[in-house]
Design an enzyme around this catalytic site. Structure first.
Site: not given
Ligand code: GLA
Ligand code: GLA
Length: 679
Positions: A166, A324, A374-375
């Site tokens: 990202e 993702e 908490f994800h």
């Molecule tokens: C982004 C990041 C991941 C994680 C997610 C959480 O997409 O790439 O490492 O932090 O967010 O939603």
């Protein structure tokens, strides 16, 4: 590394590997085994088999373990992970691990920490604490990528390289002196000499004329509004600097493993606007994206569709990969709403419907510690006797049945122009109204198209529009001569354009196009605008066709166009708000205000009817129908977002349930069907 002949490496490539056609859809997610003990690793492989996982992303945040001291790489643990995955027939999207340098790196090179616009340094302790222009960072990152490619380039599990993570998340802009010097180099390339820069930046204004390059700085915090073109160029520069970081690693990988495709995960989602992905799209072998639902948006499923269409546009219409998303709640919104039963399948398959050749997640196993504990994940804290795990297993089965859609495309006759740079300038400082927001304009039109069941190709401003019948242009504030010409030619040749207010106002230096707004589109639209009359907060006005509008009105004059609807009240009673202009063989429609949803939908319907475009399948409101078409079959995705069953005309094989359909199909509330059409 051992010199393995290229063909042999290919032959070992697992069937799950994108982007070649013919294999299964990608299913899996970020896998972070370094957070767990080896007995959990064994359990992971067993559960991945149970869920039908085909690919995982490994090592995204592993730099501190891969290079525990400067220059010493410890890769054996990763080899063990890759071997295990390969043994379980799971492909690996191997990250270069460079998104977040270890603490020793920040301590040894404090000058690589990003600087905020008011001159403060950010500290390590979170992630991505590095300056995109830092040569020290780039060198260390490229060295790590190289070490990984040397060690794992011929590993049979390696299917895809995942560079960084990202780009632009957290560190999109750095205002330090290193960045300042790099900015000047970038500006020299763009503008040539100081005279040209002074002209482009309009420095005759407010005594800003530069007489030496050293005087030029990033747009750091200033007492008054900053120079808008300086800020625009800094945004362009910052996106390009991150791209250069990606390219440095990519080229290092490509030199060692030319046979392995390379990606980096984009962030096409509502809150990520710092990267101009049109400039990045051509640099990756496979376009991949991360997407999270905005829990506060009641139409988040429509936003998902738009994001997916943007990503498919970046891929030039080719299949892409959802790298993702979340099985349920995230942890970083104010209120992290869990997904309802069925929502996960709807979200995943909505992306597949719009061209993703798979559905990947953050992350495989929910963390016990750290900022994201908490994800949600595929394996939650509670384990496998859970709603999430049952949904995960079901999704794996669904994706297996949908393998034939891999490699197919989504045809469309309507294009929507999307432009990160117009987004930047439209929402810059000191504009006519803070209530004009780029995504609001884009969403308003897109929502209307979504409800009309119309497939949309998202394209850049200078795109070749051949083959499209309608082009929708929301708030394209900044437009080049080339882009304006394309649009004129498209309409003159018989196309239909729908353009909204504040489009075509400035040139690529953010200078006003003079002579009456919208300078770039006056002729095409057969109108001119004398003055803007934005509305007060929460003020609404009414049109003579019954629609309600807010945010914006403008003193518009017809010069060839016809008024389709005019204001009944507000600051400009009697002035046209919606116009149509016959131009060449086509028509240019203009929408001069922010209509409510019903009004917007009505205008969009009229424009579509004007161009003879209609949805192939008439469906009830709230039901999403998307077609993916291959060489020998078409696949119709029907996603029922409503809470009632719907009846859909359909002939063919329903793939998720394996039923043959002769004329119709009932899709229960909240469910998805995918029909391979016959005939
Ligand atoms: C982004 C990041 C991941 C994680 C997610 C959480 O997409 O790439 O490492 O932090 O967010 O939603
Ligand atoms: C003040 C300044 C002017 C101008 C206006 C803008 O009056 O003196 O230069 O910036 O504000 O409203």
């Amino acid at each position: 590394m051992t010199d393995v002949p290229r063909r042999e490496v290919r032959a070992h490539r697992p069937a799950g590997a994108p982007p070649s056609a013919g294999g299964p859809l990608a299913y899996g997610g970020d896998y972070n085994p370094e957070q767990w003990s080896r007995d959990v690793w064994r359990e992971d492989l067993r559960l991945m088999g149970e869920a039908g996982v085909t690919m995982v992303t490994v090592g995204v945040f592993s730099w501190a373990l891969l290079e525990p001291v400067p220059g010493r790489y410890e890769l054996d643990w990763l080899a063990e992970v890759l071997d295990g995955l390969h043994g379980a027939r799971i492909a690996v999207d191997l990250a270069t691990g460079t998104a977040s340098p270890p603490p020793w790196f920040s301590r040894a090179h404090p000058e690589t920490l990003p600087m905020t616009e008011d001159g403060g340094r950010l500290w390590p302790g979170g992630r991505q604490a590095w300056c995109p222009s830092s040569p020290v960072y780039r060198k260390a990152a490229t060295a790590l990528a190289t070490a990984l490619a040397r060690r794992f380039g011929d590993h049979p599990a390696l299917a895809l390289w995942h560079v960084g993570n990202e780009y632009g998340c957290h560190n999109a802009h750095c205002y330090c002196d290193v960045s300042a010097a790099a900015f000047r180099d970038w500006l020299r390339l763009r503008h040539g000499d100081l005279d040209a820069l002074n002209e482009a930046w309009g420095t005759a204004f407010w005594s800003q004329r530069y007489t030496a390059w050293e005087e030029i700085l990033p747009p750091r915090a200033a007492p008054a509004f900053r120079n808008p073109t300086q800020r625009l160029d800094f945004r362009r520069f910052s996106s390009d600097e991150l791209l250069a970081c990606y390219i440095a690693e990519r080229d290092a990988l490509r030199a060692i493993t030319p046979q392995v495709p390379i990606t980096t995960n984009f962030m096409v989602q509502p809150f990520a606007r710092d990267i101009d992905y049109w400039r990045w799209a051509g640099e990756v072998d496979l376009v991949t994206n991360d997407h999270y639902m905005d829990a506060s948006d009641p139409d988040a499923h429509i936003e998902l569709a738009l994001s997916a269409d943007v990503v498919r546009g970046l891929a030039g219409g080719a299949p892409w990969l959802l790298m993702e998303h979340a099985t349920s709640a995230v942890n970083w919104q104010p209120r992290n709403i869990a997904k309802q039963p069925g929502e996960l399948l709807r979200n995943s398959l909505a992306s597949v419907a719009r061209g993703s050749d798979g559905a990947m997640f953050f992350q495989w196993r929910a963390s016990r510690a750290g900022a994201e504990k908490f994800h949600s994940a595929l394996v939650s804290h509670a384990g496998t006797d859970t709603k999430v795990w049952r949904d995960v297993v079901d999704l794996g089965a669904a994706l297996r049945r949908l393998a034939p859609v891999r490699g197919t495309r989504v045809p469309a006759e309507v294009a929507l122009i999307f432009d990160w740079q117009s987004w930047w300038v439209l929402e810059a400082q000191a504009r006519p109204s803070v209530d004009v927001a780029y995504l609001d304009q884009v969403h308003a039109l897109y929502r209307a198209l979504w409800h009309a069941g119309i497939a949309v190709d998202v394209v850049p401003p200078e795109a070749d529009l051949t083959g499209q019948r309608v082009v929708v242009v929301p708030a394209l504030h900044m437009v080049s001569d080339a882009a304006a010409t394309r649009l004129h030619d498209f309409v003159a040749a018989g196309g239909t354009a729908l353009i909204t207010f504040l489009s075509g106002i400035v040139d690529p230096n953010d200078h006003i196009r003079l002579g009456g707004y919208p300078g770039a589109f006056r002729d095409l639209l057969g109108i001119w605008v004398e003055e803007f009359f934005p509305l007060r907060a929460n003020q609404t006005v009414h049109l003579d066709d019954g629609a309600t509008a807010c945010v914006w009105t403008e003193l518009l004059h017809l010069r060839g166009a016809q008024a389709v609807a005019s204001y009944r009240d507000g600051p400009l009673p009697g002035v046209p708000a919606v116009t149509r202009h016959a131009f060449g063989d086509g028509a240019g429609w203009y929408l001069a205000t922010r209509l409510d949803d019903r009004g917007t939908q009505r205008v969009v319907q009229r424009v579509l009817a004007d161009a003879g475009v209609s949805s192939p399948t008439a469906v009830p409101r709230g039901v999403e129908v998307v077609r993916r078409v291959g060489d020998d079959a078409a696949y119709v995705f029907v996603i029922n977002h409503t809470d009632a069953a719907v009846d859909i005309p359909a002939r063919g094989m329903e793939l998720l349930r394996g039923t043959q359909l002769d004329d119709a199909l009932v899709v229960p509330a909240g469910e998805v069907a995918v029909i391979r059409e016959s005939g």
